[in-house]
Design a protein around this motif. Structure first.
Motif, PDB file in Angstrom:
ATOM      1  N   SER A   4      19.972 -24.575  17.098  1.00  0.00           N
ATOM      2  CA  SER A   4      20.296 -23.733  18.254  1.00  0.00           C
ATOM      3  C   SER A   4      21.192 -22.568  17.861  1.00  0.00           C
ATOM      4  N   ARG A   5      22.122 -22.819  16.935  1.00  0.00           N
ATOM      5  CA  ARG A   5      22.995 -21.734  16.468  1.00  0.00           C
ATOM      6  C   ARG A   5      22.202 -20.696  15.668  1.00  0.00           C
ATOM      7  N   LYS A   6      21.244 -21.167  14.902  1.00  0.00           N
ATOM      8  CA  LYS A   6      20.396 -20.239  14.144  1.00  0.00           C
ATOM      9  C   LYS A   6      19.578 -19.367  15.099  1.00  0.00           C
ATOM     10  N   LEU A   7      19.070 -19.983  16.158  1.00  0.00           N
ATOM     11  CA  LEU A   7      18.300 -19.218  17.136  1.00  0.00           C
ATOM     12  C   LEU A   7      19.168 -18.181  17.838  1.00  0.00           C
ATOM     13  N   ASN A   8      20.404 -18.549  18.133  1.00  0.00           N
ATOM     14  CA  ASN A   8      21.330 -17.601  18.751  1.00  0.00           C
ATOM     15  C   ASN A   8      21.660 -16.457  17.797  1.00  0.00           C
ATOM     16  N   LEU A   9      21.812 -16.786  16.518  1.00  0.00           N
ATOM     17  CA  LEU A   9      22.070 -15.751  15.508  1.00  0.00           C
ATOM     18  C   LEU A   9      20.886 -14.792  15.431  1.00  0.00           C
ATOM     19  N   PHE A  10      19.687 -15.345  15.474  1.00  0.00           N
ATOM     20  CA  PHE A  10      18.478 -14.519  15.469  1.00  0.00           C
ATOM     21  C   PHE A  10      18.444 -13.588  16.681  1.00  0.00           C
ATOM     22  N   ALA A  11      18.747 -14.150  17.850  1.00  0.00           N
ATOM     23  CA  ALA A  11      18.736 -13.349  19.079  1.00  0.00           C
ATOM     24  C   ALA A  11      19.804 -12.264  19.049  1.00  0.00           C
ATOM     25  N   TRP A  12      21.006 -12.597  18.594  1.00  0.00           N
ATOM     26  CA  TRP A  12      22.077 -11.596  18.519  1.00  0.00           C
ATOM     27  C   TRP A  12      21.743 -10.507  17.505  1.00  0.00           C
ATOM     28  N   ALA A  13      21.076 -10.899  16.413  1.00  0.00           N
ATOM     29  CA  ALA A  13      20.686  -9.898  15.417  1.00  0.00           C
ATOM     30  C   ALA A  13      19.741  -8.866  16.041  1.00  0.00           C
ATOM     31  N   ILE A  14      18.754  -9.333  16.818  1.00  0.00           N
ATOM     32  CA  ILE A  14      17.846  -8.417  17.504  1.00  0.00           C
ATOM     33  C   ILE A  14      18.609  -7.583  18.524  1.00  0.00           C
ATOM     34  N   PHE A  15      19.500  -8.242  19.253  1.00  0.00           N
ATOM     35  CA  PHE A  15      20.249  -7.555  20.308  1.00  0.00           C
ATOM     36  C   PHE A  15      21.047  -6.380  19.745  1.00  0.00           C
ATOM     37  N   PHE A  16      21.759  -6.595  18.665  1.00  0.00           N
ATOM     38  CA  PHE A  16      22.550  -5.510  18.081  1.00  0.00           C
ATOM     39  C   PHE A  16      21.682  -4.494  17.360  1.00  0.00           C
ATOM     40  N   TYR A  17      20.711  -4.975  16.627  1.00  0.00           N
ATOM     41  CA  TYR A  17      19.871  -4.078  15.836  1.00  0.00           C
ATOM     42  C   TYR A  17      19.017  -3.177  16.711  1.00  0.00           C
ATOM     43  N   LEU A  18      18.530  -3.712  17.814  1.00  0.00           N
ATOM     44  CA  LEU A  18      17.633  -2.958  18.687  1.00  0.00           C
ATOM     45  C   LEU A  18      18.362  -2.373  19.893  1.00  0.00           C
ATOM     46  N   VAL A  19      18.955  -3.229  20.707  1.00  0.00           N
ATOM     47  CA  VAL A  19      19.518  -2.789  21.983  1.00  0.00           C
ATOM     48  C   VAL A  19      20.738  -1.901  21.802  1.00  0.00           C
ATOM     49  N   MET A  20      21.714  -2.377  21.066  1.00  0.00           N
ATOM     50  CA  MET A  20      22.982  -1.660  20.987  1.00  0.00           C
ATOM     51  C   MET A  20      22.885  -0.378  20.161  1.00  0.00           C
ATOM     52  N   THR A  21      21.830  -0.276  19.345  1.00  0.00           N
ATOM     53  CA  THR A  21      21.605   0.968  18.611  1.00  0.00           C
ATOM     54  C   THR A  21      21.360   2.126  19.573  1.00  0.00           C
ATOM     55  N   ILE A  22      20.710   1.838  20.698  1.00  0.00           N
ATOM     56  CA  ILE A  22      20.499   2.866  21.715  1.00  0.00           C
ATOM     57  C   ILE A  22      21.844   3.343  22.253  1.00  0.00           C
ATOM     58  N   PHE A  23      22.780   2.410  22.369  1.00  0.00           N
ATOM     59  CA  PHE A  23      24.113   2.752  22.869  1.00  0.00           C
ATOM     60  C   PHE A  23      24.890   3.584  21.854  1.00  0.00           C
ATOM     61  N   HIS A  24      24.899   3.118  20.599  1.00  0.00           N
ATOM     62  CA  HIS A  24      25.583   3.869  19.552  1.00  0.00           C
ATOM     63  C   HIS A  24      25.080   3.392  18.182  1.00  0.00           C
ATOM     64  N   LYS A  25      24.880   4.336  17.283  1.00  0.00           N
ATOM     65  CA  LYS A  25      24.277   4.000  15.993  1.00  0.00           C
ATOM     66  C   LYS A  25      25.144   3.103  15.125  1.00  0.00           C
ATOM     67  N   VAL A  26      26.428   2.994  15.426  1.00  0.00           N
ATOM     68  CA  VAL A  26      27.297   2.129  14.626  1.00  0.00           C
ATOM     69  C   VAL A  26      26.833   0.680  14.688  1.00  0.00           C
ATOM     70  N   PHE A  27      26.153   0.316  15.783  1.00  0.00           N
ATOM     71  CA  PHE A  27      25.710  -1.066  15.941  1.00  0.00           C
ATOM     72  C   PHE A  27      24.541  -1.420  15.032  1.00  0.00           C
ATOM     73  N   VAL A  28      23.898  -0.411  14.430  1.00  0.00           N
ATOM     74  CA  VAL A  28      22.863  -0.696  13.431  1.00  0.00           C
ATOM     75  C   VAL A  28      23.457  -1.542  12.311  1.00  0.00           C
ATOM     76  N   ALA A  29      24.655  -1.164  11.881  1.00  0.00           N
ATOM     77  CA  ALA A  29      25.315  -1.888  10.783  1.00  0.00           C
ATOM     78  C   ALA A  29      25.608  -3.330  11.176  1.00  0.00           C
ATOM     79  N   VAL A  30      26.019  -3.544  12.429  1.00  0.00           N
ATOM     80  CA  VAL A  30      26.297  -4.903  12.905  1.00  0.00           C
ATOM     81  C   VAL A  30      25.016  -5.732  12.888  1.00  0.00           C
TER      82      VAL A  30
END
Length: 390
Positions: A4-30
């Motif tokens: 379950s923790r691995k799945l959450n890590l996977f989801a957060w990785a997509i969330f920051f890589y995709l969603v938050m990049t729209i907000f600000h490019k610094v989140f690409v690094a996260v």
């Protein structure tokens, strides 16, 4: 780490890589950091399964050629290579964890992509047309092609891709209703289309037109063909207005001799560059300085050099030679072929998104922009998720 923790890590990785990049490019690094961490928890079997796929072999060949072109030429930009390394690893994680990601996470990711992109369009529209940034509460002087939310949805390429995929979600809503809210799709699509037309560039608008018919590719071939032909007619009319000395103009669709002539001369320069160094080119993202030399030597006018040629295909051949250009075509060509000869529910919206990207590549180089790469490689990862919508 539990499953379950691995799945959450996977989801957060997509969330920051995709969603938050729209907000600000610094989140690409996260997002990239989370992707690299997740790679340690991805099984060897998943890597083997993905790395045996021809598309992935072509992608790896493309990245390795970019690196080799830098090493051989001693010129170019190593820094941009970092954006392509995590997706190579991330795809195996899609293969392993994608089928298990919860519906709640999918709804959350879709909600924020649509919401933030719509806010971006609103902020950009007001900033460009009224010279006021509503989030910074101050007057600004914003060029038409930079009117995005916190300056991130640069040149609207991400906007065009999100628009065409949103339209696909709307047309095929019954397939995806468990993941998206109909009102949100409609409102965000309207706001993004307004932003796309009134705020951004002609190339992105034309790319949206190119991708739109493919919304119907799987479900209604007659509609697809009709819209495809209508799109060609509309694009031809736009090109006639721009290049035909017709004296016509329609807001964004009007002659812009500085931009138009500059692109043509940069296309010619890139073609000449390829003939000069046909094997590995001039080095990844090393267009500007050789461009000046070639334009002077061949008296190409108007003198105009940028850090890229404004055509992704020509750029690939000019800067990475035959090896890089062919790898680029094989990767995206094999990906497109997978869509055209197969069918899964996710292809209903991801095919129009890819076609829009490929169309943008005709007039610019979105493959160098982190926000576009974020969307592009999440779509690529989806190829390996075997889960189907009900």
């Amino acid at each position: 780490m539990t499953e379950s923790r691995k799945l959450n890590l996977f989801a957060w990785a997509i969330f920051f890589y995709l969603v938050m990049t729209i907000f600000h490019k610094v989140f690409v690094a996260v997002g990239m950091l989370l992707i690299l961490v997740l790679a340690f928890y991805t099984s060897k079997e998943s890597f083997i399964a993905v790395f045996k796929d021809k598309k992935h072999i072509f992608l790896i060949s493309l990245v390795l050629t970019f690196v080799l072109s830098l090493v051989v030429n001693g010129e170019g930009e190593f820094n941009k290579i970092k954006y392509y390394i995590p997706p190579i690893l991330f795809t195996a994680a899609f293969y392993q964890y994608g089928p298990k990601i919860s519906d709640q996470w999918i709804r959350r990711i879709v909600f924020w992509v649509l919401t933030l992109s719509a806010i971006s369009s609103v902020v950009g529209f007001i900033a460009v047309n009224f010279d006021y940034h509503i989030l910074k509460f101050k007057f600004v002087s914003t060029p038409r092609n930079r009117g995005a939310f916190l300056g991130i949805m640069y040149y609207s390429y991400t906007n065009a891709i999100i628009c065409v995929m949103s339209a696909a979600l709307l047309v095929h809503y019954k397939k995806f209703k468990k993941y998206v809210n109909l009102k949100l799709v409609i409102i965000s699509l309207i706001l993004n289309l307004i932003g796309l037309y009134f705020t951004y560039t002609r190339g992105a608008i034309l790319a949206f037109i190119a991708g739109f018919p493919f919304i119907f590719y799987y479900t209604n071939r007659k509609t697809f063909v009709s819209l495809f032909l209508a799109g060609l007619l509309l694009a031809s009319a736009v090109l006639y207005i721009i290049f035909g000395n017709s004296g016509l103009s329609f807001y964004r669709f009007q002659p812009n001799f500085i931009s138009d002539n500059a692109r043509i001369v940069m296309f010619k320069t890139a073609a000449i560059m390829y003939t000069k160094k046909p094997i590995l080119g001039y080095g990844f993202q090393n267009y500007q300085e050789p461009c000046k030399v070639i334009q002077d030597k061949y008296d190409l006018k108007p003198r105009w050099c940028h850090f890229h040629s404004h055509n992704q295909y020509l750029d690939a051949f000019a800067l990475a030679g035959t090896f890089g250009g062919v790898a680029f075509l094989l990767f995206f060509g094999s990906w497109l072929l997978t869509y055209l000869i197969g069918y899964r529910d996710i292809y209903l919206f991801s095919l129009p998104g890819l076609v829009t990207f490929l169309a943008i590549c005709m007039t610019d180089t979105p493959f160098y922009m982190s926000t576009v790469i974020s969307i592009l490689f999440v779509l690529y990862g989806m190829l390996y998720v075997k889960r189907e919508s009900n």
